[in-house]
Motif scaffolding. Structure first.
Motif, PDB file in Angstrom:
ATOM      1  N   VAL A  22       0.850  -1.204   0.000  1.00 41.86           N
ATOM      2  CA  VAL A  22       0.000   0.000   0.000  1.00 41.86           C
ATOM      3  C   VAL A  22       0.879   1.245   0.000  1.00 41.86           C
ATOM      4  O   VAL A  22       0.617   2.215  -0.723  1.00 41.86           O
ATOM      5  CB  VAL A  22      -0.967  -0.012   1.195  1.00 41.86           C
ATOM      6  CG1 VAL A  22      -1.682   1.314   1.339  1.00 41.86           C
ATOM      7  CG2 VAL A  22      -1.964  -1.148   1.055  1.00 41.86           C
ATOM      8  N   ALA A  23       1.952   1.219   0.787  1.00 39.22           N
ATOM      9  CA  ALA A  23       2.874   2.363   0.824  1.00 39.22           C
ATOM     10  C   ALA A  23       3.550   2.564  -0.531  1.00 39.22           C
ATOM     11  O   ALA A  23       3.768   3.698  -0.959  1.00 39.22           O
ATOM     12  CB  ALA A  23       3.909   2.167   1.914  1.00 39.22           C
ATOM     13  N   LEU A  24       3.891   1.463  -1.208  1.00 39.55           N
ATOM     14  CA  LEU A  24       4.509   1.589  -2.532  1.00 39.55           C
ATOM     15  C   LEU A  24       3.545   2.168  -3.557  1.00 39.55           C
ATOM     16  O   LEU A  24       3.945   2.973  -4.408  1.00 39.55           O
ATOM     17  CB  LEU A  24       5.034   0.234  -3.003  1.00 39.55           C
ATOM     18  CG  LEU A  24       6.257  -0.297  -2.262  1.00 39.55           C
ATOM     19  CD1 LEU A  24       6.587  -1.705  -2.731  1.00 39.55           C
ATOM     20  CD2 LEU A  24       7.434   0.623  -2.453  1.00 39.55           C
ATOM     21  N   VAL A  25       2.286   1.775  -3.482  1.00 42.90           N
ATOM     22  CA  VAL A  25       1.290   2.314  -4.408  1.00 42.90           C
ATOM     23  C   VAL A  25       1.092   3.808  -4.174  1.00 42.90           C
ATOM     24  O   VAL A  25       0.970   4.592  -5.111  1.00 42.90           O
ATOM     25  CB  VAL A  25      -0.040   1.546  -4.288  1.00 42.90           C
ATOM     26  CG1 VAL A  25      -1.158   2.252  -5.027  1.00 42.90           C
ATOM     27  CG2 VAL A  25       0.125   0.132  -4.815  1.00 42.90           C
ATOM     28  N   LEU A  30       2.984  10.054  -0.803  1.00 47.77           N
ATOM     29  CA  LEU A  30       3.843  10.156   0.376  1.00 47.77           C
ATOM     30  C   LEU A  30       5.018  11.099   0.121  1.00 47.77           C
ATOM     31  O   LEU A  30       5.428  11.841   1.018  1.00 47.77           O
ATOM     32  CB  LEU A  30       4.350   8.774   0.785  1.00 47.77           C
ATOM     33  CG  LEU A  30       3.301   7.799   1.292  1.00 47.77           C
ATOM     34  CD1 LEU A  30       3.910   6.416   1.517  1.00 47.77           C
ATOM     35  CD2 LEU A  30       2.681   8.313   2.580  1.00 47.77           C
ATOM     36  N   LEU A  31       5.541  11.076  -1.102  1.00 51.56           N
ATOM     37  CA  LEU A  31       6.639  11.985  -1.447  1.00 51.56           C
ATOM     38  C   LEU A  31       6.170  13.437  -1.395  1.00 51.56           C
ATOM     39  O   LEU A  31       6.865  14.302  -0.842  1.00 51.56           O
ATOM     40  CB  LEU A  31       7.183  11.649  -2.836  1.00 51.56           C
ATOM     41  CG  LEU A  31       8.370  12.467  -3.306  1.00 51.56           C
ATOM     42  CD1 LEU A  31       9.553  12.250  -2.385  1.00 51.56           C
ATOM     43  CD2 LEU A  31       8.728  12.097  -4.724  1.00 51.56           C
TER      44      LEU A  31
END
Length: 81
Positions: A22-25, A30-31
């Motif tokens: 989920v964090a990668l998607v 997030l960046l």
């Protein structure tokens, strides 16, 4: 993270949400949040390095946290492992 919610009929539905995929998607979001947080830290004269460290410790401390919300016949349970 495990998510459980109770349907109106009374049965619980449970599913597991893997945090890393989920964090990668959501990594572009997030960046942008990291850049916005850094700008906010600089505006309010807070060390971005220290703020990142505190945020990391806060996320690390979530392990074992259970959040339960119930209203009428509906319910939600979040469990961070």
């Amino acid at each position: 993270m495990t998510v459980r919610f109770r349907r109106r009929q009374g049965g619980w539905v449970r599913f597991w949400v893997p945090i890393l995929p989920v964090a990668l998607v959501f990594s572009p979001v997030l960046l942008l949040a990291a850049v916005g947080g850094t700008v906010a830290c600089l505006v309010y004269r807070i060390s971005p390095t220290r703020a990142f460290g505190v945020g990391w410790r806060l996320l690390y401390a979530l392990g074992g946290t259970r959040i339960e919300i119930e209203q009428a016949r509906m319910g939600l349970l979040l469990h961070f492992r």
